[in-house]
Design an enzyme around this catalytic site. Structure first.
Site, short mmCIF file in Angstrom:
data_model
loop_
_atom_site.label_atom_id
_atom_site.label_comp_id
_atom_site.label_asym_id
_atom_site.label_seq_id
_atom_site.Cartn_x
_atom_site.Cartn_y
_atom_site.Cartn_z
CG ASP A 21 -1.67 0.40 -3.51
OD1 ASP A 21 -0.58 0.94 -3.18
OD2 ASP A 21 -2.74 0.67 -2.94
CG HIS A 22 -1.77 4.06 -4.92
ND1 HIS A 22 -1.35 4.95 -3.95
CD2 HIS A 22 -2.81 3.38 -4.37
CE1 HIS A 22 -2.08 4.80 -2.87
NE2 HIS A 22 -2.98 3.84 -3.09
CG HIS B 226 -4.81 3.87 3.19
ND1 HIS B 226 -5.59 4.86 3.73
CD2 HIS B 226 -5.21 3.75 1.89
CE1 HIS B 226 -6.42 5.32 2.82
NE2 HIS B 226 -6.21 4.67 1.70
CD GLU C 284 -2.72 1.58 0.43
OE1 GLU C 284 -2.70 2.70 -0.13
OE2 GLU C 284 -3.56 0.69 0.17
CB SER D 12 -6.13 0.60 -3.44
OG SER D 12 -5.33 1.24 -2.48
#
Length: 621
Positions: free
Chosen positions: A490-491, A436, A278, A318
């Site tokens: 994911d990013h 996150h 994440e 995500s």
């Protein structure tokens, strides 16, 4: 005699029963498909579908509840009962039309009614052709039957609006109505859970028809209306033939290439441990040019594995990263394909590809899979096992998202030690979440400060710590020597440095291949070619000698030669990178935002062509 204050509850129940009846009609209309289902699955259609039915009923109750509130304030002069009956009749006709139209459109198209028919309003011939074989007499009879059923249900369940009890003031009556109106929030959002209801909440089966049958049609239509990207293609920069030619050139394989040391695996069918990290921006990863000391374990793996230094996230969320990584499919400038299950069901998926090769599969996430409609996407992919927040103890979770990362990894180790059958290879996907917002971690902080950047930095450090702890324990397991580990984000993230929304730095992410299955001579390799998340699936499958033809938007990043580029989408714009530099483009302003000095005009055109062709492909799914 019924009480006036029970009217709202009975009205809600009326719509709920009506939608259950409509679901039964749908199953009866598609008898052959329904007959193939087990009775437990049929029960699941009604049980799981009740959530969306209740949400839709709550939406339909808002106006009548407001009318009742006004009537209680105004007194008997206000025609509350007549207005509510008129509204119900109109909505009953609308809902019945949608229900009947859906019956035949599902047979023809294979997905529940949404806004797709609106694309044919300017093409009436196609609409007539689509309905040409429909049993209009039967559908008309069902429509009439629904109207009669609605009238009977309303008469029996709701009936006439009772008058106010003697001595009960208008203000007190209005207050009761207001409270019942406020309670609609609970079914509207599907309960008190963190994530509002979406299609994922009713996707429960490995059989697509069962999942489709559980969806509430009016809810699906409204949800589709609120989503963009229904067409026509707003990203049309050049003739389609030109755009397709430019994209084809981007993916053209090199005529000749030095393929020595191309295969990095020492075993043909390794286990695959696919770990999605994440928000792991490259700006915090020392091995990709970021800050030193934040990710010591990932950096150590990069030195002993295969490191890709110029990989970029395809999107900024995500759910977008999941589709790009696991299906090799590009993102959209606004919204995400994962919000449209009928489209994601047509995508390839690594879980499906590995299952066809004899692998068993599992997906682990410490949060709620309903988030951003991920569950519908994962169920359609056919994972053998899904593990999510509800499978972890409350004390092992943070306050917002779910299970801490080290708890997630502990669960994976436990399950892998009990894997059955022992000789079958596995494809396991794990998605972390502790990095996150709000960046809550269960270990002492490594870095000082209380700013958002400091909290983020510490959360990245914690996930890296949990990752290192997990891999050290995994390396002592018997399955490790036959395991390939894929580590990718994911990013990216604006922090640190608050990168602009379109900035390439925001999308720069790490990609590392590690594990016992690597050849000794492959360890320590660095790949500098530009690539995107959409290339990961193709690269992985090609190394294993598995078919990758369905992943048409991916390239093998380990194959020498060919074009080196990365494409990503941000909200209403795109970025295109190559060894020449980066260019970003704004779709709303229809102009270049930024462009490195060495970027040729051809690269801008390539980015426009990629956007045009990929979005056209999305529209046709």
């Amino acid at each position: 005699m019924r009480n006036r204050f029970a009217f709202q509850s009975w009205y809600f129940l009326f719509w709920l029963v009506f939608f259950v009846a409509a679901k039964a009609i749908f199953l009866g209309y598609h008898t052959a498909k329904t007959a193939a289902l087990a009775w437990s699955t049929v029960r699941g259609i009604f049980g799981y579908g009740l959530q969306l039915d209740a949400s839709t009923a709550a939406y339909l109750c808002i106006i009548p509840f407001l009318l009742l509130l006004g009537g209680n304030l105004a007194g008997s002069r206000f025609p509350t009962d007549r207005l509510i009956r008129f509204y119900t009749a109109v909505m009953g006709v609308v809902v019945s039309v949608l229900t009947v139209a859906d019956l035949e459109l599902y047979r023809a198209w294979g997905f529940r009614l949404d806004t797709t028919p609106l694309q044919y309003l300017d093409s009436p011939a196609e609409m007539v052709a689509s309905a040409g074989s429909a049993p209009l007499g039967l559908l008309g009879g069902i429509f009439g039957g629904l109207l009669v059923l609605g009238w009977v249900l309303y008469t029996k369940i709701v009936g006439r609006l009772p008058t106010l009890p003697a001595g009960f003031g208008r203000a007190r009556a209005a207050l009761v109505s207001l409270l019942l109106l406020a309670l609609l929030v609970v079914p509207l959002r599907g309960g008190l859970q963190q994530i509002p209801i979406n299609q994922s909440d009713v996707y429960f089966s490995s059989q697509p028809f069962a999942n489709h049958a559980a969806v509430n049609v009016p809810w699906n239509v409204l949800n589709s209306l609120l989503l963009k990207n229904s067409g026509p293609n707003p990203y049309h920069f050049m003739p389609d033939s030109t755009a397709q030619r430019l994209v084809k050139q981007l993916y053209a394989a090199p005529a000749t290439a030095n393929l020595s040391n191309y295969n990095i695996l020492r075993t043909p069918r390794p286990n695959v441990l696919f770990i999605i990290l994440e928000s792991f921006t490259a700006k915090f990863v020392g091995s990709t040019g970021g800050e030193q000391g934040v990710t010591p374990n990932l950096d150590s793996l990069a030195r002993t594995g295969v490191l890709f230094t110029n990989v970029y996230a395809s999107g900024d969320r995500s759910q977008k990263g999941l589709v790009a990584l696991l299906s090799g499919y590009p993102n959209q400038p606004t919204g995400s394909i994962i919000k449209v299950p009928r489209k994601t069901e047509k995508l390839p998926h690594l879980a499906r590809s590995f299952k066809q090769a004899g692998y068993r599969s599992a997906y682990y996430y410490g949060g709620e899979l309903a988030f951003a409609n991920m569950k519908s996407y994962l169920v359609a992919a056919g994972y053998d096992q899904l593990t999510e927040r509800a499978d972890f103890a409350p004390q092992d979770q943070n306050s917002k998202w779910g299970a801490h990362d080290h708890v997630l990894f502990n669960r994976i180790l436990t399950d892998l030690s009990q894997k059955k059958p022992p000789g079958q290879p596995f494809f396991l996907t794990a998605f972390t979440l502790s990095s996150h917002e709000p960046f809550e971690i269960p270990i002492p902080k490594k870095f000082p400060g209380t700013s958002e950047t400091a909290l983020f930095r510490n959360s990245i450090y914690y996930t890296d710590w949990a990752l290192g702890r997990f891999l050290r324990q995994a390396s002592r397991q018997p399955w490790w020597e036959n395991t390939l580990v894929v580590l990718v984000a994911d990013h990216g993230h604006p922090l640190p440095d608050n990168s602009a929304n379109e900035s390439p730095a925001k999308f720069h992410i790490p990609l590392v291949l590690a594990g016992g299955a690597l050849r000794p001579e492959a360890r320590g390799r660095t790949i500098t070619a530009f690539g995107a998340q959409t290339d990961v699936a193709t690269t992985l499958l090609t190394q294993l000698g598995l078919p990758s033809n369905d992943y048409t938007w991916g390239r093998d990043l380990l194959r020498p030669g060919g074009n080196s580029f990365a494409f990503y989408n941000f909200n209403d714009g795109f970025g295109m990178l190559s060894p020449a530099g980066a260019v970003t483009y704004d779709h709303v302003a229809r102009r270049v935002i930024s462009r490195d000095a060495g970027v040729p005009d051809a690269q801008v055109r390539q980015g426009q062509a990629y956007q045009q062709v990929s979005f056209e492909d999305y529209l046709r799914k």
